[in-house]
Scaffold this active site. Structure first.
Site, PDB file in Angstrom:
ATOM      1  N   CYS A  21      27.793  15.101  36.412  1.00 53.60           N
ATOM      2  CA  CYS A  21      28.782  14.284  36.738  1.00 53.60           C
ATOM      3  C   CYS A  21      29.675  15.110  37.458  1.00 53.60           C
ATOM      4  CB  CYS A  21      29.196  13.809  35.394  1.00 53.60           C
ATOM      5  SG  CYS A  21      29.683  14.993  34.061  1.00 53.60           S
ATOM      6  N   CYS A  45      32.445  18.807  40.883  1.00 57.69           N
ATOM      7  CA  CYS A  45      31.416  19.541  40.247  1.00 57.69           C
ATOM      8  C   CYS A  45      29.912  19.595  40.549  1.00 57.69           C
ATOM      9  CB  CYS A  45      31.368  19.225  38.767  1.00 57.69           C
ATOM     10  SG  CYS A  45      33.150  19.016  37.901  1.00 57.69           S
ATOM     11  N   HIS A  53      31.638  26.851  33.131  1.00 60.27           N
ATOM     12  CA  HIS A  53      31.567  25.888  34.257  1.00 60.27           C
ATOM     13  C   HIS A  53      32.187  26.232  35.524  1.00 60.27           C
ATOM     14  CE1 HIS A  53      31.055  22.113  36.474  1.00 60.27           C
ATOM     15  NE2 HIS A  53      32.179  21.610  36.121  1.00 60.27           N
TER      16      HIS A  53
END
Length: 537
Positions: free
Chosen positions: A412, A91, A382
């Protein structure tokens, strides 16, 4: 190693983020990357220009996307002489790609570049199972037809079952949602607080769209102009009807489809450069990438999978002599509402900050109004490798709108890692000596008044001719000649053929708040940071 240079963030572009298997189901990472880079090229007038590098990445990608950065750059409208690189850190991918470009700019390897990322969970690589792959490889090695046929002895139809990309952590076998459920239980994060956070994210994003905040940050694609995950009319009552999405049996599950980010397709990219390059191309920096840091946690042996940003932020603040409250905006990636709330609670915990972070006191509380002011991942969605670039572009524009300030970026990632960054506005890019404040920019001299000005780029003294005024159209255009063309006397370092040395920096000190009354004058100076993004002093 060359002296380091400040890295300017000129702006970013993304396509609207879309829920899995909707508008972008047949596009793929390359198509989304090309559209995004092409929009960035169009916005900044980069057609045919050669940049130092384009860094792109993707988490879920086909083997054919092995050279995604270069292939996207070749189709973007940039000069084909622009190099490209492809990288990946779950990510944090596009934030890492931005850091990679920024570090090269900071040490003088390049003057400009683009960092970004793309991800799709619609067009995923589907492969055969391990047994069938082994048979196909054995058949390929066979010398004769008999050898090839022998590879399929004992073949069963069940071997044709395909394998899809997994979302579970290889070392624990648990999904990110399962890990976050454990974190929510450990930190006593309630279902209501998670739902409230999710509703707030949607409302803030909707309000930002309504006031036109994203008008120059989003390039329409496939008939979509807004993130199609956004639900402006969502409410706590609606979210309360949803069942737990991960812990479905214990009766204590609190993570739902609404307070967790959905699988999403999308791409985003950010343009970075030196100040000199920006000025030469007519661009005004929105903000600067001051520093960045990456940390990891031992999630295999009990630490929270998504708690690494708590460590990364603490270490980065220590290096920069800042406190957690020394920021005006906090852009915290919302993988899950619970993950954000766990992070905030950990920073407020005296025990956690002492035993895990090695601090004498808790980092403290953050004003909720300063966190994700225009919404974040729970509302936008996302796409794994695109979130970092979305956040950097969003933070930079907010700082430019405010006319100053400083942003903290926190992301994160899978694998128990956290990528964080400090992004100050342009007016705060310089650091002052302790007890001093940055003096205001000098105003243009009155018409007809002669004057002098020192150019920041080359350290040369510019003397205006009598009858000319500073900042006029006749004196401000690069390469201008005529009666008002400035006379320049190169600085000594320029005569010797090298860039002027950056003056030594005093002990790290945070830039003063707006309205500071700290003195200026002799003994008070500003100095550029001596470390590139991602490095300590």
């Amino acid at each position: 190693m060359p002296s380091t240079r400040p890295v300017a963030i000129l702006g970013g572009v993304r396509i609207p983020f879309c829920r899995q298997n909707t508008a972008y189901s047949d596009v793929g990472n390359l198509g989304m990357s090309v559209r995004t880079l092409g929009a960035l090229v169009e916005r900044f007038g980069l057609h045919g220009q050669q940049l130092g590098e384009v860094a792109m990445g993707a988490v879920i990608k086909h083997s054919s996307d092995w050279n995604l950065g270069r292939e996207a750059a070749l189709s973007s409208g940039l000069s084909p002489l622009t190099p490209g690189i492809t990288l990946q850190r779950a990510c944090g991918t596009s934030l890492d790609s931005i850091i990679t470009i920024a570090n090269k700019i900071a040490v003088g390897q390049i003057d400009s570049g683009i960092g970004g990322g793309s991800d799709t969970t619609s067009d995923v690589p589907i492969v055969y199972g391990k047994k069938l792959r082994a048979r196909l490889l054995a058949a390929n090695r066979g010398k004769t037809f008999k050898d090839k046929l022998a590879a399929f002895k004992g073949f069963r139809l069940s071997e044709l079952k395909p394998e899809f990309p997994g979302v579970a952590e290889p070392r624990t076998g648990k999904s990110m949602g399962d890990h976050c459920e454990d974190m929510a239980k450990q930190w006593n994060i309630s279902r209501d607080s998670q739902d409230e956070w999710a509703v707030s994210s949607h409302r803030k994003l909707a309000a930002a769209y309504e006031r036109g905040f994203f008008s120059d940050l989003i390039a329409p694609f496939r008939g979509v102009e807004r993130d199609n995950i956004l639900r402006p009319d969502t409410s706590l009552e609606k979210l309360a009807t949803l069942k737990p999405a991960f812990d479905k049996t214990s009766g204590r599950g609190t993570l739902t489809a609404a307070n967790s980010t959905p699988l999403t397709d999308g791409a985003a990219a950010v343009l970075l450069s030196t100040e000199e390059w920006a000025r030469a191309h007519g661009h005004e920096p929105l903000a600067y990438l001051r520093d960045a840091h990456v940390s990891a946690v031992d999630f295999v042996h009990g630490e929270g999978l998504l708690m690494a940003p708590t460590v990364a932020v603490a270490e980065m603040l220590r290096r920069n002599n800042l406190t957690l409250q020394d920021f005006d905006i906090y852009e915290i990636h919302e993988a899950f509402a619970a993950q954000v709330l766990c992070t905030l609670r950990a920073w407020e915990s005296e025990d956690y900050c002492r035993t895990r972070l090695g601090l004498d006191a808790p980092l403290g509380r953050i004003d909720p109004e300063k966190i994700n002011p225009v919404g974040s991942s729970l509302a936008t969605g996302h796409p794994f490798a695109a979130t970092g670039a979305r956040i950097i572009a969003t933070a930079a524009k907010q700082l430019a709108e405010r006319g100053g300030g400083r942003a903290l970026v926190s992301i994160c990632t899978a694998g128990g890692m956290g990528v964080v960054a400090i992004v100050p506005a342009g007016r705060w890019r310089a650091r002052t000596a302790p007890g001093c404040r940055v003096p205001p920019a000098p105003r243009p001299a009155a018409a007809g008044a002669p004057g002098t000005a020192r150019t920041a780029a080359a350290g040369a003294r510019t003397r205006l001719r009598p009858g000319c005024r500073r900042g006029s159209a006749r004196t401000s255009r690069p390469g201008r000649t005529g009666p008002c063309a400035p006379r320049r006397r190169p600085a000594a370092a320029a005569v010797r053929g090298r860039r002027p040395a950056i003056p030594p920096s005093p002990a790290p000190a945070a830039p003063p708040r707006s309205g500071s009354t700290a003195p200026t004058g002799p003994g008070c100076r500003t100095a550029w940071p001596s470390s590139p993004p991602g490095r300590g002093r």
